[in-house]
Design a protein around this motif. Structure first.
Motif, mmCIF file in Angstrom:
data_model
loop_
_atom_site.group_PDB
_atom_site.id
_atom_site.type_symbol
_atom_site.label_atom_id
_atom_site.label_comp_id
_atom_site.label_asym_id
_atom_site.label_seq_id
_atom_site.Cartn_x
_atom_site.Cartn_y
_atom_site.Cartn_z
ATOM 1 N N VAL A 33 20.727 38.675 52.201
ATOM 2 C CA VAL A 33 19.765 37.964 51.356
ATOM 3 C C VAL A 33 19.046 38.949 50.436
ATOM 4 O O VAL A 33 18.887 38.689 49.231
ATOM 5 C CB VAL A 33 18.750 37.188 52.224
ATOM 6 C CG1 VAL A 33 17.593 36.676 51.356
ATOM 7 C CG2 VAL A 33 19.427 36.019 52.920
ATOM 8 N N TRP A 53 25.296 34.018 47.275
ATOM 9 C CA TRP A 53 24.121 33.178 47.509
ATOM 10 C C TRP A 53 24.529 31.795 48.021
ATOM 11 O O TRP A 53 23.952 31.266 48.967
ATOM 12 C CB TRP A 53 23.315 33.059 46.227
ATOM 13 C CG TRP A 53 22.056 32.242 46.328
ATOM 14 C CD1 TRP A 53 21.713 31.159 45.581
ATOM 15 C CD2 TRP A 53 20.949 32.453 47.224
ATOM 16 N NE1 TRP A 53 20.485 30.689 45.940
ATOM 17 C CE2 TRP A 53 19.985 31.457 46.946
ATOM 18 C CE3 TRP A 53 20.692 33.388 48.216
ATOM 19 C CZ2 TRP A 53 18.782 31.369 47.639
ATOM 20 C CZ3 TRP A 53 19.490 33.305 48.905
ATOM 21 C CH2 TRP A 53 18.544 32.303 48.625
ATOM 22 N N TYR A 54 25.561 31.205 47.407
ATOM 23 C CA TYR A 54 26.013 29.892 47.845
ATOM 24 C C TYR A 54 26.574 29.947 49.266
ATOM 25 O O TYR A 54 26.496 28.979 50.018
ATOM 26 C CB TYR A 54 27.077 29.344 46.888
ATOM 27 C CG TYR A 54 26.514 28.832 45.592
ATOM 28 C CD1 TYR A 54 25.425 27.959 45.581
ATOM 29 C CD2 TYR A 54 27.052 29.210 44.367
ATOM 30 C CE1 TYR A 54 24.896 27.488 44.395
ATOM 31 C CE2 TYR A 54 26.528 28.742 43.177
ATOM 32 C CZ TYR A 54 25.450 27.885 43.194
ATOM 33 O OH TYR A 54 24.926 27.430 42.016
ATOM 34 N N LEU A 73 23.338 30.126 51.598
ATOM 35 C CA LEU A 73 22.433 28.982 51.615
ATOM 36 C C LEU A 73 22.550 28.091 52.859
ATOM 37 O O LEU A 73 21.529 27.664 53.403
ATOM 38 C CB LEU A 73 22.625 28.147 50.338
ATOM 39 C CG LEU A 73 21.897 28.646 49.089
ATOM 40 C CD1 LEU A 73 22.252 27.784 47.890
ATOM 41 C CD2 LEU A 73 20.389 28.673 49.306
ATOM 42 N N ILE A 120 20.383 29.309 55.912
ATOM 43 C CA ILE A 120 18.928 29.446 55.879
ATOM 44 C C ILE A 120 18.286 28.123 55.469
ATOM 45 O O ILE A 120 18.899 27.309 54.769
ATOM 46 C CB ILE A 120 18.479 30.567 54.912
ATOM 47 C CG1 ILE A 120 19.076 30.366 53.520
ATOM 48 C CG2 ILE A 120 18.849 31.923 55.450
ATOM 49 C CD1 ILE A 120 18.702 31.455 52.525
ATOM 50 N N PRO A 123 16.002 25.409 53.503
ATOM 51 C CA PRO A 123 15.704 25.288 52.069
ATOM 52 C C PRO A 123 14.379 25.936 51.667
ATOM 53 O O PRO A 123 14.284 26.572 50.623
ATOM 54 C CB PRO A 123 15.659 23.763 51.864
ATOM 55 C CG PRO A 123 16.560 23.228 52.919
ATOM 56 C CD PRO A 123 16.371 24.112 54.108
ATOM 57 N N ALA A 158 14.861 29.598 51.556
ATOM 58 C CA ALA A 158 15.652 29.962 50.378
ATOM 59 C C ALA A 158 14.782 29.989 49.125
ATOM 60 O O ALA A 158 14.903 30.890 48.282
ATOM 61 C CB ALA A 158 16.793 28.966 50.193
ATOM 62 N N GLN A 200 13.161 33.738 46.985
ATOM 63 C CA GLN A 200 13.391 33.967 45.558
ATOM 64 C C GLN A 200 12.122 34.414 44.829
ATOM 65 O O GLN A 200 12.187 34.866 43.682
ATOM 66 C CB GLN A 200 13.958 32.705 44.916
ATOM 67 C CG GLN A 200 15.368 32.388 45.375
ATOM 68 C CD GLN A 200 15.935 31.153 44.708
ATOM 69 O OE1 GLN A 200 16.320 31.174 43.540
ATOM 70 N NE2 GLN A 200 15.996 30.063 45.454
#
Length: 285
Positions: free
Chosen positions: A7, A219-220, A223, A226, A228, A231, A235
């Motif tokens: 990540v 990243w996809y 996802l 983890i 939402p 996520a 960022q």
């Protein structure tokens, strides 16, 4: 620990897009149109290879492809043109702030329940962003470039909303990059090519193939592992990384205006994420 490291690596890749773009365009190693086109083309090439390696058919409904390609084109055009003048860190902050706010507003318009804390957070983020980019007479923050980056943020926000329902995110991203390359070509021709050095080309390929293509693919893949809310929260580190990297690698100044504005934007977005009604309900249970 492995998930945490991956990540972190992905967030660094996202922030690196701002650094690489500013290095190439701001230092005049490459013009904005050529940089954006080469970034898209190299990203599309890598994503197609990744699809082939994973046995995924790179196909998507035509209507979805046109929408995704157009949104991605808006993002690349605004992003590339804005970095003719904006510092890397400031550009990342504007981009990230507009992306998150546009997705929040879309959710509200779609009838998603919001809490008073989220509304306060959204207002706080908007005011912080306005404070950073508002003209103060010094010319330190070009308003035109800031608006271009805001358009890029809107494009990426739309792209993110469109991509939420993709059954095969990697395949959808590859197809969207291909369509966007074709859509961006006339824009690049219209802008004209005044500069294209080897250094600029290398930076564009790195931005497209590595920090965009591989970064998005990674990243996809992460996802689903983890939550939402997590996520969205992680960022928040992207503008911070870009601001610090811009200061270290590009010698960009970090003034009090940027510090206070960044704190307001990122703090406001954190409130929007953490004060979601569903999340609070889970906490009560």
């Amino acid at each position: 620990m492995r998930l945490f490291c991956l990540v972190c690596l992905t967030m660094i890749a996202f922030a690196a897009n701002s650094i690489l773009s500013r290095m190439a365009i701001g230092s005049e190693h490459m013009d904005a149109g050529s940089f954006g086109l080469l970034r898209l083309a190299s990203g599309a090439a890598v994503l197609m290879v990744l699809c082939r390696m994973q046995g995924v058919a790179a196909r998507q409904d035509l209507r979805a492809s046109l929408k995704g390609g157009a949104a991605l084109t808006l993002y690349i055009a605004g992003f590339s043109l804005a970095y003719q003048q904006l510092d890397a860190g400031l550009g990342a902050l504007v981009l990230f702030g507009v992306v998150q706010m546009s997705m929040f507003v879309w959710g509200v318009l779609r009838g998603t329940a919001v809490s008073s804390g989220q509304v306060a957070g959204a207002v706080m983020a908007f005011l912080g962003l306005a404070y950073v980019v508002w003209p103060d007479g010094s010319g330190a923050v070009p308003l035109g470039a800031s608006l271009l980056m805001a358009a890029a943020g809107l494009g990426w926000g739309i792209y993110s909303i469109l991509g939420r329902g993709a059954a095969q995110p990697l395949a959808a991203t590859a197809v969207n990059f291909l369509w966007s390359t074709a859509m961006f070509l006339p824009i690049a021709l219209w802008l004209g090519s005044s500069t294209m050095s080897l250094c600029g080309a290398v930076l564009a390929v790195l931005s497209g193939a590595v920090t965009s293509g591989i970064g998005y693919a990674l990243w996809y893949r992460l996802l689903p592992q983890i939550l939402p809310a997590v996520a969205a929260t992680v960022q928040l580190s992207v503008p911070v990384i870009a601001i610090l990297a811009g200061a270290v690698l590009l010698g960009e100044a970090i003034g009090l205006r940027l510090i206070f504005g960044s704190a307001a934007v990122l703090g406001g977005i954190a409130l929007v994420v953490l004060q979601a009604p569903a999340r609070k309900a889970l906490a009560v249970k």
